[in-house]
Design a protein around this motif. Structure first.
Motif, PDB file in Angstrom:
ATOM      1  N   MET A  63       0.840  -1.191   0.000  1.00  0.00           N
ATOM      2  CA  MET A  63       0.000   0.000   0.000  1.00  0.00           C
ATOM      3  C   MET A  63       0.883   1.253   0.000  1.00  0.00           C
ATOM      4  N   LEU A  64       1.960   1.194   0.760  1.00  0.00           N
ATOM      5  CA  LEU A  64       2.887   2.330   0.779  1.00  0.00           C
ATOM      6  C   LEU A  64       3.530   2.507  -0.583  1.00  0.00           C
ATOM      7  N   LEU A  65       3.889   1.381  -1.190  1.00  0.00           N
ATOM      8  CA  LEU A  65       4.522   1.447  -2.505  1.00  0.00           C
ATOM      9  C   LEU A  65       3.561   2.078  -3.508  1.00  0.00           C
ATOM     10  N   LEU A  66       2.307   1.675  -3.437  1.00  0.00           N
ATOM     11  CA  LEU A  66       1.291   2.256  -4.323  1.00  0.00           C
ATOM     12  C   LEU A  66       1.198   3.755  -4.086  1.00  0.00           C
ATOM     13  N   TYR A  68       3.473   5.778  -2.836  1.00  0.00           N
ATOM     14  CA  TYR A  68       4.660   6.478  -3.341  1.00  0.00           C
ATOM     15  C   TYR A  68       4.636   6.540  -4.857  1.00  0.00           C
ATOM     16  N   PHE A  69       4.149   5.472  -5.475  1.00  0.00           N
ATOM     17  CA  PHE A  69       4.077   5.482  -6.939  1.00  0.00           C
ATOM     18  C   PHE A  69       3.145   6.599  -7.407  1.00  0.00           C
ATOM     19  N   LEU A  70       2.017   6.721  -6.741  1.00  0.00           N
ATOM     20  CA  LEU A  70       1.065   7.763  -7.141  1.00  0.00           C
ATOM     21  C   LEU A  70       1.663   9.149  -6.916  1.00  0.00           C
ATOM     22  N   ALA A  72       4.884   9.844  -7.007  1.00  0.00           N
ATOM     23  CA  ALA A  72       5.909  10.035  -8.039  1.00  0.00           C
ATOM     24  C   ALA A  72       5.247  10.411  -9.357  1.00  0.00           C
ATOM     25  N   LEU A  73       4.099   9.797  -9.608  1.00  0.00           N
ATOM     26  CA  LEU A  73       3.358  10.117 -10.828  1.00  0.00           C
ATOM     27  C   LEU A  73       2.931  11.585 -10.798  1.00  0.00           C
ATOM     28  N   LEU A  75       4.493  13.963  -9.363  1.00  0.00           N
ATOM     29  CA  LEU A  75       5.690  14.762  -9.618  1.00  0.00           C
ATOM     30  C   LEU A  75       6.027  14.774 -11.104  1.00  0.00           C
TER      31      LEU A  75
END
Lengths: 333, 677
Positions: A63-66, A68-70, A72-73, A75
């Protein structure tokens, strides 16, 4: 409260004039582009916050990875959004004058700033993508242009109410490509002056002859453009003679013929004693149109200002411009 | 624009978001209630019908509002049964399906997108395997495509996909860096747990009621050892102590629970003194929905992060502060030679001499006889173990049911059962003899995944007893080990083989039928282990290890530098992606072909082109080249000129001719080189 608002608006306009000066061709750059997360972008951020809380509380790395991915997206989209918007060049065609009550149309051409015109393919990645939204500054109604279409231009209607010469307001151009997370916008002044002629008011012809004008004993004379008859349209005749009313009803094409097509002409004079000057100006506009249609030479007297008699398209424009400017600050020019 | 109406029929983005929603709801089938799932599928059907134009009007507001009231009250009715978490997930999916039916304008669409992302995140509460991670990644891309399409509606799908994937690929390294570097915070508050998630051991064991031990091959945990592994027979993984016996069932003593809660409240943690050699290992536990953990005696948390998250109980258990809702890794040190004699004895004695008032008369009588014969504790224990070993007891997974006086029935009638029968009977007998005893449940054994990693599965579940013997404290006895030595020495599989029970019912059936299947199974288990260890098990502790490895020591200065470096790294990545002129502008193909040929020709002839026109240069070098090469170079130059100056759309035949000529030219020049040499 209201005055505060107008003052703020004036202040911001002045600031904009400084920052994005008027030009007929704008290439968007760091100075002219504003970018900020859209409302949707902010709620996206809020959702990322919720995901972070959930992921932390459940100690759930996926969930954290998701999350962070969002983020980063978010950014990456900031830059993508900006660069997509920054490679736009907007130019306008000179705006055509209109009669009051009609819509003026500002036609804006959209090009890519950094791509040679010959080489940009239809689906070039370098070319700006997505939808552009246009509206007049501080107005609600929005007009869209899709940059993925072949036609990369937009016609922006401007509603006119009163005659006069107006500088066109700034055009707001908005893009939310690629994911709607950011809103890139700019307020562009295309340095256009819109001339709005008085709306024609149908009336009797009131053409003063030159001699009477000199004798200062003006009485109105019957007009010289009395409608005489209709005859079949012969190809090649001027289109302004066509009786469009008949054509519109589905009848054959017919032309109007007039009893006195070649007149000596005279002067149109503004009736300064009338209460409703605007109506008088409208009447004059109607007469100018009629006389020009019939190719009757005429002059125009508007108080102290006088247009020498003449005829033709240019003369018509001059007269109408004089009517539009009458009584405004610019009439002195 | 904000409230812009979306076209209903033929709107691809609405369709994609509807389909994504369908896939998401189906993937959540276990936490969702059936009717919510049906509602979601109905909404998707409505969308598909609208898309295909079978039906032209979306359901109106009044209908959907009525439906909303109905579903909300139904959900409220079920919510007490479902628990908070599941209710919320159901509510979210329900609200989204209603919104999907009403989807009319841009704003609805955006709300759906946000909710879709959140539901996707919630999916990870329930499953965290590598497969599901990949699956949800694909769903995420589909969801983003729908969103992308809303902002570039006229772009062809293929191009949309390419643009979006570029964005995703650009975002991934940044996400990874953030994941590795951002501090891993402890949970901020207690989250509601899914009720249905509790699996594995239970806090109450009733041997007599079980006709067949249901055993699954689900993984319970993996343990990665830093040093040597313990012997098979020593791998007793303690999970629970059951100290209350009512004649039939053993369960966790209410008094013990109470005391533990009080101690936790007063923050009086049990801290046994340890010394001597220790096994150091990391346990990656699968989600169980429970708080007790698995470790070998005598276990203490192995590092500060684990210590912060684990409570050590007086009965030598490790208990997590939070229930295990997802895979969780903790570090343990086990000291096998340290006796379990450090807890307060009077308290343990009070609990562990407790007996039911009546029942099992034969056992009572038998034990009092034994006690008279063996007044010494050690002798009595030996006698009991001997009895299990020699009196014809049989180890089976399918014992008969023993509803009345189960211990009597087991000891004197059937004499067959599995571990908890033996443990129950022995602990009861010891208590009757005045020796404090308790049942311990957990796992025994584990199979090697790799040289350093033990996998323990549900079928490794085991029960044994502990008796309190004076100064030695609690000593482990395992009656099963004398009844079925194979169970302890080699594991359950061997024990079943020896007992001759039908193979079909045991969990190993099928898996080991084919070598290939077994190999694949092992491979997947390995991948899953690596996934758990490096992705799911990446906690604050591992993060600290990583920093330590990177920086040497964790001084504030170095940490600051690290974070600055990370910021620079992210900025660098962004610059790499977006700075114009970083990448060379791609030259057209024919120019590249010509330039390659030119380089070769100029090195061969020693004549640089120096911005001469292509034709002039060709004429100049032709006499200096071998005949065939000159001819090919001429062809190449001609074709180049045709493409560059004559044809406006790229002339493929000329390009082909160029390529062919270039190849021949290269060959000719190479040939002439070798002949000169």
């Amino acid at each position: 409260m209201n005055t505060l608002k107008t003052r703020w608006q004036q202040q911001s306009l002045r600031w904009l004039d400084d920052r994005i000066p008027a030009r007929t061709k704008h290439t968007l750059n760091l100075r002219s582009i504003f970018i900020f997360p859209s409302k949707f972008g902010l709620s996206y951020l809020l959702m990322c916050g919720c995901l972070f809380l959930l992921g932390t509380n459940y100690q759930n790395n996926l969930m954290l990875l998701l999350c962070y991915f969002l983020l980063a997206l978010l950014l990456v989209c900031l830059f993508k959004s900006y660069l997509n918007f920054a490679c736009l060049t907007l130019t306008v065609d000179p705006i055509q004058s209109v009669f009051a009550g009609n819509n003026a149309v500002l036609s804006i051409q959209i090009q890519a700033a950094n791509v040679r015109p010959g080489t940009s393919g239809g689906h070039d990645d370098k070319f700006p993508q997505g939808q552009l939204h246009f509206r007049w500054l501080r107005q609600k109604s929005m007009f869209n242009c899709d940059l993925n279409q072949a036609e990369r231009s937009i016609r922006l209607p401007y509603i006119t109410q009163r005659r006069g010469v107006y500088p066109l307001p700034r055009v707001t151009c908005i893009s939310e490509y690629p994911l709607g997370l950011y809103r890139c916008w700019t307020h562009l002044d295309f340095d256009q002056r819109l001339v709005v002629y008085p709306a024609p008011v149908p009336c009797e012809m009131q053409l003063e002859s030159r001699s009477q004008e000199a004798g200062k004993n003006a009485t109105s004379q019957p007009g010289h453009d009395d409608f005489y008859s209709l005859r079949p349209f012969v190809p090649g005749e001027p289109l302004n003679r066509v009786a469009w009313k008949n054509v519109a009803k589905g009848a054959d094409w017919v032309s109007k013929s007039f009893s006195q097509q070649q007149s000596l002409g005279g002067f149109l004079r503004l009736n300064l004693s009338s209460r409703d000057i605007e109506k008088e100006l409208g009447k004059l506009a109607f007469q100018v149109l009629q006389l020009s249609d019939n190719q009757v030479p005429f002059g125009l007297i508007l108080g102290s200002k006088c247009v020498e008699p003449g005829s033709g398209e240019r003369h018509k424009q001059t007269c109408l411009l004089a009517l539009a400017r009458y009584g405004t600050l610019e009439s002195a020019v | 624009m904000k409230a812009g109406r979306l076209p209903i029929a033929g709107n691809r983005n609405s369709l994609i978001i509807a389909l994504v929603f369908a896939v998401l709801s189906i993937s959540l089938y276990s936490p969702l209630m059936l009717w919510v799932l049906l509602l979601a599928l109905c909404a998707v059907t409505v969308r598909v019908a609208l898309y295909l134009g079978w039906y032209h009007h979306a359901p109106n507001h009044r209908t959907v509002n009525l439906l909303a009231i109905l579903s909300a009250s139904t959900l409220a009715w079920f919510s007490s049964e479902l628990g908070f978490l599941l209710s919320m997930v159901n509510l979210l999916v329900m609200a989204c399906s209603l919104k999907l039916m009403l989807l009319k304008n841009r704003r609805d669409f955006l709300q759906l997108f946000i909710c879709g992302l959140f539901i996707l995140g919630c999916g990870y509460i329930f499953t965290q395997t590598l497969f599901s991670a990949l699956f949800y990644l694909a769903v995420l891309v589909a969801l983003l495509i729908a969103q992308f399409g809303a902002y570039a509606p006229r772009m062809p799908l293929k191009q949309q996909l390419r643009q979006l994937l570029t964005l995703c690929v650009q975002a991934s390294p940044i996400a990874l860096v953030l994941f590795i570097v951002l501090p891993k915070l402890p949970p901020m508050w207690q989250m509601p747990a899914a009720k249905s998630a509790a699996t594995g051991l239970s806090e109450k064991v009733t041997p007599g009621d079980i006709a067949r031990l249901s055993q699954s091959s689900d993984l319970v945990f993996n343990a990665t050892f830093n040093n040597a592994l313990p012997d098979m027979k020593d791998r007793y993984w303690r999970a629970l102590t059951l100290e209350h016996f009512d004649g039939k069932s053993w369960q966790v003593s209410p008094l013990r629970k109470n005391t533990r809660e009080k101690q936790q409240w007063m923050n009086m943690e049990f801290a046994p003194a340890v010394s001597g050699p220790a096994y150091q290992y990391q346990v990656i536990a699968e989600p169980s929905g429970q708080r007790w953990l698995y470790a070998m005696d005598l276990a203490v948390p192995g590092d500060s992060a684990s210590r912060a998250a684990i409570w050590q109980s007086n009965d030598y258990l490790l208990i997590a502060h939070q229930p295990l809702m997802s895979k969780w890794a903790y570090q343990v040190n086990s000291y096998p030679h340290v006796p379990l004699n450090q807890a307060s004895f009077p308290f343990d004695q009070r609990i562990n001499l407790q007996l039911p008032d009546n029942g099992n008369p034969k056992t009572r009588q038998w034990v009092s006889q034994l006690r008279q014969r063996y007044p010494e504790d050690g002798a009595l224990l030996n006698a009991l173990m001997d009895h299990f070993a020699n009196a014809g007891f049989r180890y089976t997974l399918e014992p008969p049911v023993m509803p009345i006086d189960p211990v009597d029935t087991f000891l004197f009638e059937h004499k067959s059962g599995f571990c908890s029968h033996y443990a129950s009977a022995m602990a009861y007998a010891l208590r009757l003899a005045g020796i404090p005893a308790r049942m311990v449940t957990g796992y025994h054994g584990g199979s090697l995944l790799t040289d350093q990693v033990l996998s323990v599965h549900q079928y490794d579940a085991h029960a044994w007893i502990e008796a309190h013997l004076g100064d030695s404290g609690w000593v482990r006895f395992d009656p099963t080990s004398v009844v079925a030595p194979a169970r302890i020495r080699f594991g359950l599989e061997q024990a079943i083989n020896e007992s001759g029970e039908s193979y079909t019912r045991n969990p190993f059936y099928g898996l080991k039928q084919f070598a290939l299947l077994a190999e694949l199974n092992h491979l997947f288990a390995n991948i899953d282990y690596l996934w758990s260890r490096w992705v799911l098990g990446f906690n604050a502790n591992r993060q600290q290890d990583l920093f330590q490895w990177l920086l040497g020591s964790l001084t504030p200065l170095r940490l600051t530098l690290l974070f600055l470096a990370v910021l620079a790294l992210i900025a660098g990545l962004l610059a790499l992606y977006f700075l114009p002129g970083w990448r060379k502008p791609a030259r057209p193909k024919h120019v590249r072909l010509y330039q390659q040929a030119e380089v070769l020709v100029s090195t061969h002839t020693g004549q640089a082109r120096n911005n001469q026109p292509v034709g002039a240069y060709c004429a100049k070098v032709s006499p200096l080249l071998p005949e065939t090469a000159a001819q090919q170079f001429k062809t190449l130059c001609n074709a180049f000129e045709v493409i560059e100056y004559k044809s406006s759309p790229p002339n493929t035949s000329a390009l082909l001719a160029m390529r062919r000529a270039q190849k021949k030219l290269f060959r000719a020049l190479k040939h002439s080189h070798s002949s000169v040499a």
